[in-house]
Design a protein around this motif. Structure first.
Motif, mmCIF file in Angstrom:
data_model
loop_
_atom_site.group_PDB
_atom_site.id
_atom_site.type_symbol
_atom_site.label_atom_id
_atom_site.label_comp_id
_atom_site.label_asym_id
_atom_site.label_seq_id
_atom_site.Cartn_x
_atom_site.Cartn_y
_atom_site.Cartn_z
ATOM 1 N N THR A 135 0.993 -3.194 -4.472
ATOM 2 C CA THR A 135 2.122 -2.370 -4.918
ATOM 3 C C THR A 135 2.548 -2.645 -6.350
ATOM 4 O O THR A 135 3.628 -2.236 -6.760
ATOM 5 C CB THR A 135 3.330 -2.584 -3.979
ATOM 6 N N SER A 136 1.714 -3.322 -7.134
ATOM 7 C CA SER A 136 2.055 -3.570 -8.527
ATOM 8 C C SER A 136 0.785 -3.596 -9.361
ATOM 9 O O SER A 136 -0.308 -3.852 -8.845
ATOM 10 C CB SER A 136 2.798 -4.903 -8.688
ATOM 11 N N ASN A 146 8.637 -1.540 -2.847
ATOM 12 C CA ASN A 146 8.215 -1.410 -4.245
ATOM 13 C C ASN A 146 9.025 -0.346 -4.972
ATOM 14 O O ASN A 146 9.334 -0.483 -6.166
ATOM 15 C CB ASN A 146 6.716 -1.132 -4.358
ATOM 16 N N TYR A 147 9.409 0.731 -4.263
ATOM 17 C CA TYR A 147 10.269 1.720 -4.912
ATOM 18 C C TYR A 147 11.651 1.147 -5.169
ATOM 19 O O TYR A 147 12.243 1.370 -6.235
ATOM 20 C CB TYR A 147 10.397 3.001 -4.081
ATOM 21 N N ASP A 199 3.828 5.764 -12.396
ATOM 22 C CA ASP A 199 2.546 5.599 -11.714
ATOM 23 C C ASP A 199 1.381 6.140 -12.532
ATOM 24 O O ASP A 199 0.253 5.639 -12.412
ATOM 25 C CB ASP A 199 2.594 6.273 -10.343
ATOM 26 N N TYR A 217 -4.035 1.018 -5.025
ATOM 27 C CA TYR A 217 -2.705 0.929 -5.615
ATOM 28 C C TYR A 217 -1.765 1.891 -4.907
ATOM 29 O O TYR A 217 -2.002 3.096 -4.861
ATOM 30 C CB TYR A 217 -2.755 1.229 -7.111
ATOM 31 N N GLN A 218 -0.705 1.337 -4.338
ATOM 32 C CA GLN A 218 0.351 2.123 -3.691
ATOM 33 C C GLN A 218 1.480 2.295 -4.704
ATOM 34 O O GLN A 218 2.186 1.348 -5.018
ATOM 35 C CB GLN A 218 0.862 1.401 -2.449
ATOM 36 N N VAL A 231 4.919 3.468 -6.866
ATOM 37 C CA VAL A 231 6.352 3.511 -6.573
ATOM 38 C C VAL A 231 6.746 4.915 -6.123
ATOM 39 O O VAL A 231 7.802 5.110 -5.512
ATOM 40 C CB VAL A 231 7.192 3.059 -7.787
ATOM 41 N N LYS A 268 -4.453 -2.774 -0.144
ATOM 42 C CA LYS A 268 -3.183 -2.179 -0.541
ATOM 43 C C LYS A 268 -2.379 -3.166 -1.392
ATOM 44 O O LYS A 268 -2.102 -4.283 -0.955
ATOM 45 C CB LYS A 268 -2.368 -1.758 0.679
ATOM 46 N N SER A 325 -6.969 4.004 -6.359
ATOM 47 C CA SER A 325 -5.881 4.235 -5.401
ATOM 48 C C SER A 325 -6.394 4.772 -4.075
ATOM 49 O O SER A 325 -5.648 5.344 -3.299
ATOM 50 C CB SER A 325 -4.847 5.210 -5.990
ATOM 51 N N GLN A 365 10.922 2.130 0.780
ATOM 52 C CA GLN A 365 9.895 1.113 0.611
ATOM 53 C C GLN A 365 10.282 0.109 -0.477
ATOM 54 O O GLN A 365 10.921 0.450 -1.463
ATOM 55 C CB GLN A 365 8.553 1.775 0.287
#
Length: 416
Positions: free
Chosen positions: A359-360, A298-299, A323, A379-380, A382, A357, A351, A296
């Motif tokens: 990612t930061s 963001n990771y 996280d 919040y998704q 990392v 959704k 979350s 993904q």
């Protein structure tokens, strides 16, 4: 690089400052700021201060080192944005990888520093001891960065970012059976973590467990354990222990000429093991570890930033610590006040899958700044989707690592 990425220059400056503080942690405690009126509010303009109990020394210090780096990276990004104009500060105490050390550290943070939010700890037994001795009778939020012990599920007030070890036990039982082994010899570290993962494995494994014995931490030799595993006749051996203990066992098995197919839980893998064992001593070993969703975006962005700052790839443990910090910051921004009772109301909500959704921290913070409620944010992390269930456990990913040419190679993923 996505538009959510914060300024690398500002982040690097902040990380250098927090890195200097990290060195001081080895002497006992990182204190990044004063607490103001005791709960971080100060005069309403100073930083919000929360606590963290981490394994800076002792047998779990390899995890603690990665946690601190993940924490520092997240802290820099939160403070680039700020929480409604105020920074976040984290006071870190060392648990020395032991339950009593964890309780003492948590008592200092909760009873003296009056923090309403505590990240901690690494070891499952340490996290549980902190919860039962310090947290349970208070409104303080406890969010473990690394604990995977099955028993924590029985304490829904104790949240954790890493998935329960039950998923590891089930995965290991399936992998060993699929590899054609109907007998297994098991040794596990003699604490809640080792016992609970082993019990779950034994319940799930359809073959015969012909050896099942605990061992204590930090022993100079485990030759008797290794000899007994060899005498059991099992061609497959499962290790549920820590890196230092496992490295000693590998060396003794190798020097004795014993041959078996090795399997392991997450806590046996790490650079320390590779550096302290002979090449060829573990080739073919399979290990099941919690994993971030490495495919993904963001990771991948997190991993690139981590490698640029520290010249090494992050582990899932660093992602969990990252996280934890972001989740804490969002809970603070979403809460009506900076208190444990208020944070209990928001820590799970920011979350939830019902929200938008993002990612930061920057994107999630903007939703709240624009008048959104905690339930408007999903919040998704990392480390993957969080979405704490009623037991305080998150959604999780697992990765299968195989030792090839004395290195860990990813050979598969499992979504828990």
């Amino acid at each position: 690089m996505s538009e959510d990425t914060t300024s690398s220059t500002n982040r690097r400056t902040l990380l250098k400052a927090s890195g200097a503080a990290g060195l001081a942690a080895l002497a006992g405690c990182i204190s990044q700021t004063g607490n103001g009126n005791g709960n971080g509010n100060g005069d309403g303009t100073g930083p919000y201060t929360i606590g963290m109990v981490d394994s800076l020394t002792g047998s779990l210090s390899a995890f603690g080192e990665r946690n601190q780096r993940g924490k520092d990276l997240a802290l820099g990004r939160v403070n680039d944005v700020t929480i409604d104009g105020r920074e976040l500060a984290i006071t870190v105490e060392d648990d020395e990888s032991e339950s009593q050390g964890g309780v003492s550290a948590a008592q200092k943070l909760v009873n003296q520093d009056d923090v309403p939010f505590l990240i901690g700890a690494v070891g499952s037994g340490v996290s549980l001891a902190i919860y039962e001795s310090v947290i349970e009778s208070t409104d303080v939020v406890q969010l473990s960065q690394n604990s995977t012990g099955l028993n924590l599920t029985e304490f829904p007030g104790l949240l954790r970012m890493s998935p329960t070890g039950r998923t590891q036990s089930l995965a290991l039982s399936n992998i060993i059976a699929e590899d054609g082994y109907d007998e297994i010899a098991v040794t596990y570290v003699n604490n809640d973590y080792g016992q609970s993962l082993t019990d779950a494995f034994v319940d799930a494994y359809e073959g015969d467990v012909v050896y099942n014995s605990p061992h204590d931490q930090e022993q100079q030799s485990y030759s008797s354990v290794i000899s007994e595993m060899n005498d059991s006749g099992a061609e497959a051996w499962l290790f549920i222990t820590y890196q230092a203990e496992f490295a000693t066992m590998v060396n003794e098995a190798y020097s004795s000429g014993y041959e078996a197919q090795f399997y392991g839980a997450d806590s046996v893998s790490g650079d320390n093991v590779l550096e302290n064992t002979p090449e060829g001593s573990m080739d073919g070993m399979k290990i099941v570890v919690p994993s971030a969703p490495v495919d993904q975006e963001n990771y991948q962005e997190f991993a690139s930033a981590f490698e640029a700052e520290y010249d090494q790839q992050p582990t899932a443990w660093a992602a969990y610590a990252y996280d934890c910090v972001v989740n804490a910051a969002l809970a603070i921004q979403a809460a009506d006040e900076f208190s444990g009772a208020a944070l209990q109301e928001t820590v799970r909500e920011v979350s939830r899958p019902e929200g938008e959704k993002v990612t930061s921290f920057e994107a999630a913070s903007q939703i709240l700044a624009d008048g959104g409620t905690p339930s408007d944010v999903d919040y998704q992390g990392v480390s993957g989707p969080i979405d704490f269930n009623e037991d305080g456990d998150p959604v999780g990913y697992l990765q299968i690592l195989t030792v090839e040419d004395h290195d860990y190679v990813g050979t598969g993923f499992i979504e828990s």
